[in-house]
Motif scaffolding. Structure first.
Motif, short mmCIF file in Angstrom:
data_model
loop_
_atom_site.label_atom_id
_atom_site.label_comp_id
_atom_site.label_asym_id
_atom_site.label_seq_id
_atom_site.Cartn_x
_atom_site.Cartn_y
_atom_site.Cartn_z
N ILE A 33 8.26 9.40 21.99
CA ILE A 33 9.39 8.90 22.75
C ILE A 33 10.63 8.84 21.85
O ILE A 33 11.72 9.20 22.25
CB ILE A 33 9.09 7.52 23.36
N ALA A 34 10.43 8.40 20.62
CA ALA A 34 11.55 8.23 19.68
C ALA A 34 12.15 9.55 19.23
O ALA A 34 13.37 9.68 19.15
CB ALA A 34 11.09 7.42 18.47
N TRP A 35 11.32 10.54 18.92
CA TRP A 35 11.81 11.74 18.26
C TRP A 35 11.52 13.04 18.99
O TRP A 35 11.94 14.10 18.54
CB TRP A 35 11.25 11.83 16.85
N GLY A 36 10.84 12.99 20.12
CA GLY A 36 10.49 14.22 20.82
C GLY A 36 11.68 14.82 21.55
O GLY A 36 12.67 14.15 21.83
N ASP A 42 9.65 12.68 27.73
CA ASP A 42 9.36 12.31 29.13
C ASP A 42 7.86 12.18 29.35
O ASP A 42 7.40 11.23 30.00
CB ASP A 42 9.93 13.35 30.09
N GLU A 43 7.09 13.12 28.83
CA GLU A 43 5.64 13.07 28.99
C GLU A 43 5.06 11.85 28.28
O GLU A 43 4.18 11.16 28.82
CB GLU A 43 5.00 14.35 28.44
N ASP A 47 2.98 8.82 29.93
CA ASP A 47 1.66 8.42 29.42
C ASP A 47 1.62 6.94 29.13
O ASP A 47 0.68 6.24 29.53
CB ASP A 47 1.31 9.19 28.14
N LEU A 48 2.63 6.46 28.44
CA LEU A 48 2.65 5.05 28.04
C LEU A 48 2.69 4.15 29.27
O LEU A 48 2.01 3.12 29.32
CB LEU A 48 3.83 4.78 27.12
N GLU A 49 3.45 4.54 30.27
CA GLU A 49 3.51 3.73 31.50
C GLU A 49 2.13 3.64 32.15
O GLU A 49 1.71 2.58 32.58
CB GLU A 49 4.53 4.27 32.48
N GLY A 82 14.64 5.06 30.76
CA GLY A 82 13.21 5.05 31.07
C GLY A 82 12.46 3.97 30.33
O GLY A 82 11.55 3.33 30.86
N VAL A 83 12.84 3.74 29.08
CA VAL A 83 12.21 2.67 28.28
C VAL A 83 12.52 1.31 28.91
O VAL A 83 11.63 0.47 29.07
CB VAL A 83 12.68 2.74 26.81
#
Length: 164
Positions: A33-36, A42-43, A47-49, A82-83
């Motif tokens: 999420i931080a560096w992608g 987004d993926e 996943d985390l959600e 999103g976060v």
């Protein structure tokens, strides 16, 4: 990992659970999420959600929330909106079988209220303003924190006294 998310190494992720098992993968997902790039980020957020934010919450949810606040406050994160929306989802979620997990997750979200308020109050940039959606999400999250009430959190001291 640098300073962003550097404290992840202090969490015993392998001892925590998410919806599909061990939370040992959570640090890698937070890093994506931080560096992608956009699709990777987004993926990872999706996943985390599914792992920690979709009802019910898990013991790994409260451990993850401080890092979500860190990502929301980091300008270089691609989907800060999103976060923030995931944080709102966590605040609305619960686990009837484990009210302590619910309360810990909700407390962790509420603890970041000052960050959300700062993001909501950020000045508008000139021209196209991609931060507008961050401000809107942060404003919604501040309101959700301020009006939050659930059985797991009943009887807590006033929010102003527990939010840093």
């Amino acid at each position: 990992m640098g300073t962003v998310l550097g404290a992840m190494r202090n969490v015993r992720w392998h001892e925590l659970q998410h919806a599909y098992g061990s939370a040992s993968q959570v640090p890698g997902v937070l890093s994506r999420i931080a560096w992608g790039d956009a699709p990777t980020s987004d993926e990872a957020l999706s996943d985390l959600e599914r792992w920690i934010g979709t009802p019910p919450v898990f013991d790994s949810t409260a451990a993850t929330v401080p890092f979500l606040w860190e990502l929301a406050a980091t300008d270089t994160v691609r989907d800060r909106t999103g976060v923030l929306d995931l944080l709102a989802t966590i605040l609305a979620a619960g686990n009837a079988e484990h009210p302590a997990w619910t309360r810990a997750a909700h407390d962790a979200v509420a603890a970041g209220r000052a960050t959300a308020a700062r993001l909501a109050a950020a000045p508008e940039a000139g021209g196209a303003d991609p931060a507008r959606t961050v401000r809107a999400a942060a404003t919604r999250l501040v309101a959700a924190i301020d009006r939050h009430a659930c059985p797991a959190c009943a009887g807590l001291r006033p929010r102003e006294a527990r939010v840093h």
